[in-house]
Each structure stands twice: as C-alpha cells, then as structure tokens.
Design a protein around this motif. Structure first.
Motif, mmCIF file in Angstrom:
data_model
loop_
_atom_site.group_PDB
_atom_site.id
_atom_site.type_symbol
_atom_site.label_atom_id
_atom_site.label_comp_id
_atom_site.label_asym_id
_atom_site.label_seq_id
_atom_site.Cartn_x
_atom_site.Cartn_y
_atom_site.Cartn_z
ATOM 1 N N HIS A 180 1.050 -1.310 -0.175
ATOM 2 C CA HIS A 180 0.053 -0.133 0.003
ATOM 3 C C HIS A 180 0.937 1.102 -0.102
ATOM 4 C CE1 HIS A 180 -4.083 1.448 0.589
ATOM 5 N NE2 HIS A 180 -3.726 2.377 1.240
ATOM 6 N N GLY A 181 1.237 2.069 -0.974
ATOM 7 C CA GLY A 181 2.143 2.892 -1.377
ATOM 8 C C GLY A 181 1.846 3.630 -2.620
ATOM 9 N N GLY A 182 2.546 4.838 -2.825
ATOM 10 C CA GLY A 182 2.499 5.542 -3.916
ATOM 11 C C GLY A 182 2.113 7.052 -3.558
ATOM 12 N N LYS A 183 2.309 7.982 -4.793
ATOM 13 C CA LYS A 183 1.700 9.243 -4.229
ATOM 14 C C LYS A 183 0.382 9.524 -4.788
ATOM 15 C CE LYS A 183 1.894 13.291 -3.104
ATOM 16 N NZ LYS A 183 0.206 13.383 -2.761
ATOM 17 N N GLN A 203 14.481 -10.413 -4.715
ATOM 18 C CA GLN A 203 14.618 -11.327 -3.490
ATOM 19 C C GLN A 203 13.756 -12.832 -3.437
ATOM 20 O OE1 GLN A 203 17.256 -10.411 -1.277
ATOM 21 N NE2 GLN A 203 17.780 -9.074 -3.016
ATOM 22 N N GLY A 204 12.883 -12.693 -4.604
ATOM 23 C CA GLY A 204 12.341 -13.806 -4.474
ATOM 24 C C GLY A 204 10.812 -13.914 -4.429
ATOM 25 N N ALA A 205 10.140 -12.735 -4.539
ATOM 26 C CA ALA A 205 8.730 -12.596 -4.643
ATOM 27 C C ALA A 205 8.386 -12.877 -6.177
ATOM 28 C CB ALA A 205 8.249 -11.072 -4.407
ATOM 29 N N ASP A 206 7.117 -13.426 -6.158
ATOM 30 C CA ASP A 206 6.563 -14.002 -7.426
ATOM 31 C C ASP A 206 5.776 -12.950 -8.141
ATOM 32 O OD1 ASP A 206 7.425 -16.868 -7.639
ATOM 33 O OD2 ASP A 206 6.740 -16.873 -5.719
ATOM 34 N N ALA A 207 5.200 -11.967 -7.366
ATOM 35 C CA ALA A 207 4.460 -10.834 -7.933
ATOM 36 C C ALA A 207 4.292 -9.801 -7.008
ATOM 37 C CB ALA A 207 2.754 -11.330 -8.241
ATOM 38 N N VAL A 208 4.353 -8.572 -7.297
ATOM 39 C CA VAL A 208 4.162 -7.278 -6.199
ATOM 40 C C VAL A 208 2.922 -6.541 -6.755
ATOM 41 C CG1 VAL A 208 5.055 -5.234 -5.449
ATOM 42 C CG2 VAL A 208 6.667 -7.334 -5.981
ATOM 43 N N VAL A 209 1.957 -6.421 -5.982
ATOM 44 C CA VAL A 209 0.758 -5.638 -6.424
ATOM 45 C C VAL A 209 0.431 -4.463 -5.319
ATOM 46 C CG1 VAL A 209 -1.829 -5.792 -6.657
ATOM 47 C CG2 VAL A 209 -0.345 -7.975 -7.324
ATOM 48 N N CYS A 210 0.478 -3.326 -5.829
ATOM 49 C CA CYS A 210 0.350 -2.012 -5.094
ATOM 50 C C CYS A 210 -1.180 -1.358 -5.288
ATOM 51 C CB CYS A 210 1.300 -1.112 -5.681
ATOM 52 S SG CYS A 210 3.045 -1.803 -5.832
ATOM 53 N N CYS A 211 -1.491 -0.698 -4.223
ATOM 54 C CA CYS A 211 -2.739 0.346 -4.246
ATOM 55 C C CYS A 211 -2.615 1.511 -3.516
ATOM 56 C CB CYS A 211 -3.713 -0.543 -4.002
ATOM 57 S SG CYS A 211 -4.021 -1.363 -2.735
ATOM 58 N N HIS A 212 -3.361 2.443 -3.362
ATOM 59 C CA HIS A 212 -3.174 3.632 -2.655
ATOM 60 C C HIS A 212 -3.459 4.809 -3.429
ATOM 61 C CE1 HIS A 212 -2.401 6.352 0.691
ATOM 62 N NE2 HIS A 212 -1.240 6.866 -0.059
ATOM 63 N N ALA A 213 -2.999 5.175 -4.536
ATOM 64 C CA ALA A 213 -2.810 6.340 -5.502
ATOM 65 C C ALA A 213 -4.201 6.793 -5.753
ATOM 66 C CB ALA A 213 -1.832 6.119 -6.433
ATOM 67 N N HIS A 214 -5.482 6.059 -5.484
ATOM 68 C CA HIS A 214 -6.726 6.565 -5.764
ATOM 69 C C HIS A 214 -6.572 6.780 -7.451
ATOM 70 C CE1 HIS A 214 -7.774 6.427 -1.851
ATOM 71 N NE2 HIS A 214 -7.019 7.520 -1.353
ATOM 72 N N CYS A 215 -5.741 6.197 -8.242
ATOM 73 C CA CYS A 215 -5.974 6.250 -9.730
ATOM 74 C C CYS A 215 -5.053 4.928 -10.097
ATOM 75 C CB CYS A 215 -5.401 7.545 -10.181
ATOM 76 S SG CYS A 215 -3.600 7.697 -9.959
ATOM 77 N N PRO A 216 -5.645 4.237 -11.250
ATOM 78 C CA PRO A 216 -4.790 3.430 -11.737
ATOM 79 C C PRO A 216 -3.630 3.818 -12.429
ATOM 80 C CG PRO A 216 -6.626 4.052 -13.483
ATOM 81 C CD PRO A 216 -6.459 4.971 -12.203
ATOM 82 N N LEU A 231 -3.861 -0.237 -8.356
ATOM 83 C CA LEU A 231 -4.755 -0.810 -8.906
ATOM 84 C C LEU A 231 -6.131 -0.003 -9.212
ATOM 85 C CD1 LEU A 231 -5.075 -4.325 -6.691
ATOM 86 C CD2 LEU A 231 -4.596 -4.197 -9.481
ATOM 87 N N GLY A 232 -5.775 1.266 -8.453
ATOM 88 C CA GLY A 232 -6.903 2.201 -8.230
ATOM 89 C C GLY A 232 -8.022 1.852 -7.330
ATOM 90 N N ASN A 233 -8.842 2.712 -7.072
ATOM 91 C CA ASN A 233 -10.146 2.558 -6.238
ATOM 92 C C ASN A 233 -10.882 1.296 -6.646
ATOM 93 O OD1 ASN A 233 -9.396 4.535 -4.664
ATOM 94 N ND2 ASN A 233 -10.328 6.035 -5.903
ATOM 95 N N LEU A 234 -11.342 0.326 -5.688
ATOM 96 C CA LEU A 234 -12.252 -0.624 -6.296
ATOM 97 C C LEU A 234 -13.676 -0.204 -5.904
ATOM 98 C CD1 LEU A 234 -13.201 -3.511 -7.384
ATOM 99 C CD2 LEU A 234 -12.353 -4.382 -5.225
ATOM 100 N N ILE A 235 -13.997 0.130 -4.781
ATOM 101 C CA ILE A 235 -15.226 0.919 -4.317
ATOM 102 C C ILE A 235 -14.963 2.063 -3.586
ATOM 103 C CG2 ILE A 235 -17.402 0.478 -3.037
ATOM 104 C CD1 ILE A 235 -17.548 -1.154 -5.514
#
Length: 377
Positions: A180-183, A203-216, A231-235
């Motif tokens: 959960h991060g980003g501007k 370092q070994g992660a298979d995927a990184v998924v971020c959200c928080h910016a209120h835009c995709p 990902l942007g807002n969902l609801i």
C-alpha cells in the motif's frame, strides 16, 4: 492451474454502505461478481475500519470508517481475504482495529497485514489452493496506521522484514507481496517505488501488487514476474469532485501454472453516476489497457520515471514546503512570498538533510512521535 484475483481499495461508505450491510452484491460489484466468485483465491484491500463505535485517533488527513455490518458485503461477494495493511486501518485506534478484525473473523474471512502488535501484523496469510501453497505478505508505507512493538496497527514497509519473510515462507510456495503505497493521484510510480518493487522480485517474490494512489497505475513484467504499480479504487465514493481517474481501476487476475505466473487486468468503472463497480465496456476497456501498456513501456525507458518525478516534485514544491515549515492557513495563502522571505537556501538545505539522511530522519520521526503520543503540558 490456479487463479488469484486481487482488488484495490474498498471503502464502503456513503451510498454504498447500506448495500454492503445487506450483502447486496449485485448492487456493489455488478458484473465483477462473477470474476471474484470464480477465483481460487480472492483478496481485497479494506480501506477503512469496520466499527459500530467511533474512536477516532489524532492524525493528519481524513479519518474513515464504515459500520461493522459491511463485512456481509465482502462475504456475500466471496472475497476470501481482506488486506488491512493501509493508512486507514488504525483510524479508530486499538479498539477500532480489534473490532474490525473481530468482524472479519466472525464472517469467516481471512485477513493479512495488521495486528495487535507489529509481530502479529507481519504474519503472512498462508493457504493451499489446488494443491499449491500460496503466501500473501502485505505492507503499507509508514503513516499513522503503522504498528509498533507495543502498538496495534498495519505492517509497515520494511525491506529487511520482507527479506526475512521470503526466507521463512518462500519455500512453502508462491509468494505474493501486497504494498500500500505511492503518491495519491500521481499516475506513475516514483523512482524509489520502482526500485523497491523490482528489488522484491529480485529477492524471490513472485508478484508485487500495489494500491493507494486513488488512480490506476501501469504494470510491467520484470524478470518474468508481474509488478502492478497501482490498481486504483475498487469501491470508493467520492467525497468531493474527483478527477476521472478516481473512478477507474482494474482487478489483478493472476494465473499460475507450471509455466509460471501471468497477469491480466480486469478494468472497471466505479462510483461514477451509479454506486458500485462495473466492467468497462469493450471499447473503453481496449483504450484503457492500451493507455496502461503505453505507460508501462515508458517505465522501461531509461530516465523516464526520474524525469517525470522531478517534474511532479517541482509542481508541488510550495505546498510541501508549507507543510514542512508548519504554515497555518493564513500563511499558506501567502506562501509564494513567505517561502522566499523566511526560508533562504541554507535553511532549505538543512531541511533537505533532515529528511534525506536516514539517521536525521529517524531522530525527527522520534521527536514528532513523542509529541503525538505524549503532548507537552
């Protein structure tokens, strides 16, 4: 083959709150419901505490909450795990987080990213899906929600802790990082965000998924693994007039098989006109994906991310320096004059050193935290 769906920020307030309490998934997720229900594992970010008693903390920024009964909407839609690592999970303090976690548990849902202590908040969600072990590790940038040794809250972003978790859990199966991060409202990742996310894959992660910016934000494939920068807002009902990007987003659909992990976006529009989230019409979907892929290609261009970030930082210079130097409302209106008159180059350079040097920043953080927790008489 295993299919995992990850959704962005859900804040079930305003017009949509009663529909969550009723479990009316058709009025909440509309035609996205089939995508969620069909997944082997589904995870959404719960962007506010679910409480029946308000106990707001002192913080900068909005304090959010929805009624505890809203968990019915998540359960009815067949979301399986709620991510609590975000900047609002502690908006109602220990009791609010405890009530939220209790409501989630009572609904039979899993959770990740928060706890009564930082040790509990660091624990990943581990499950087995179609014979494949899946580990979900969730973190949030350090804001007022961050957990501590003797303080409940969200798991704060810490790459040292992440490496330890990968060492402890990666051998158990697929390792997915939620960040959960980003501007807010900035449509690209910052240079540091790109560096961190790629490091997580290294370092070994298979995927990184971020959200928080209120835009995709766009995505990229790095070392054969997906990084989704936002990902942007969902609801999320708008609380004032918002840019169009507030209403756009996409589910991250991850497919895992013997050939690796693949990502596909499921674009939607949310809280635009009518409440809830709906898939974009085909033509809009094609345009959206093309735009995101264009931005993803730009991320790979040498110097692009850095140049855009420098341009953005210049555009918000006055507002950020006003916050840093503690301007009140009247002073903020006069900041164009006051910044130059009251804060010369040497003073601005001292401020730079306080925030760029790790030890100075740690001292400053300690001072300001003590002001928050034990206000002087």
């Amino acid at each position: 083959m295993t299919r995992i769906i990850i959704g962005g920020d859900v804040c079930p307030t305003g017009r949509i709150e009663s529909k969550f309490v009723k479990g009316d998934i058709g009025a909440i997720f509309h035609d996205l419901s089939e995508e969620i229900a069909a997944a082997d594992l589904s995870i959404a970010n719960l962007e506010c505490p679910l409480v029946n008693r308000q106990t707001p903390i002192a913080k900068a920024g909005p304090v959010l909450s929805a009624s505890a009964g809203c968990v019915k909407g998540f359960a009815a839609a067949k979301w399986q795990v709620l991510n609590l690592a975000n900047n609002h999970s502690y908006d109602h303090g220990d009791s609010g987080l405890a009530e939220t976690m209790g409501a989630v548990k009572a609904a039979g849902l899993g959770m990740v990213g928060a706890g009564a202590t930082i040790e509990e908040a660091r624990l990943p969600f581990v499950t087995e899906v179609r014979g494949r072990r899946v580990v979900i590790y969730s973190m949030a940038e350090r804001e007022f929600s961050a957990a501590g040794k003797n303080r409940a809250g969200a798991n704060p972003l810490d790459l040292i802790d992440l490496i330890g978790a990968i060492g402890n859990y990666k051998k158990q199966g697929l390792f997915i990082v939620l960040l959960h991060g980003g501007k807010e409202f900035y449509p690209y990742p910052s240079p540091e965000m790109v560096r961190r996310c790629r490091f997580m894959i290294d370092q070994g992660a298979d995927a990184v998924v971020c959200c928080h910016a209120h835009c995709p934000l766009p995505w990229e494939t790095y070392s054969g693994k997906p990084i989704i920068y936002g990902l942007g807002n969902l609801i999320f009902e708008p609380f004032r007039e918002m840019p169009d990007a507030w209403h756009e987003g996409y589910l991250a659909s991850l497919t895992v098989d013997e050939n690796g992990i693949r990502f596909e976006p499921v674009p939607y529009l949310q809280s635009k006109g009518e409440p809830g989230a709906r898939k974009m019409p085909p033509e809009a979907r094609r345009a959206f994906v093309a735009e995101m892929e264009k931005k993803g290609a730009q991320i790979a261009e040498p110097g692009f991310v850095e140049a855009r970030w420098t341009e953005y930082c210049r555009s918000v210079r006055r507002s950020y320096l006003s916050m840093l130097f503690g301007y009140n409302r009247i002073m903020r209106k006069m900041r164009g004059f006051l910044l130059k008159a009251l804060h010369g180059k040497e003073e601005r350079l001292r401020a730079l050193n306080l925030v760029q040097c790790e030890t100075h920043r740690e001292v400053l953080e300690g001072i300001l935290k003590s002001e928050r927790e034990e206000p002087p008489s």
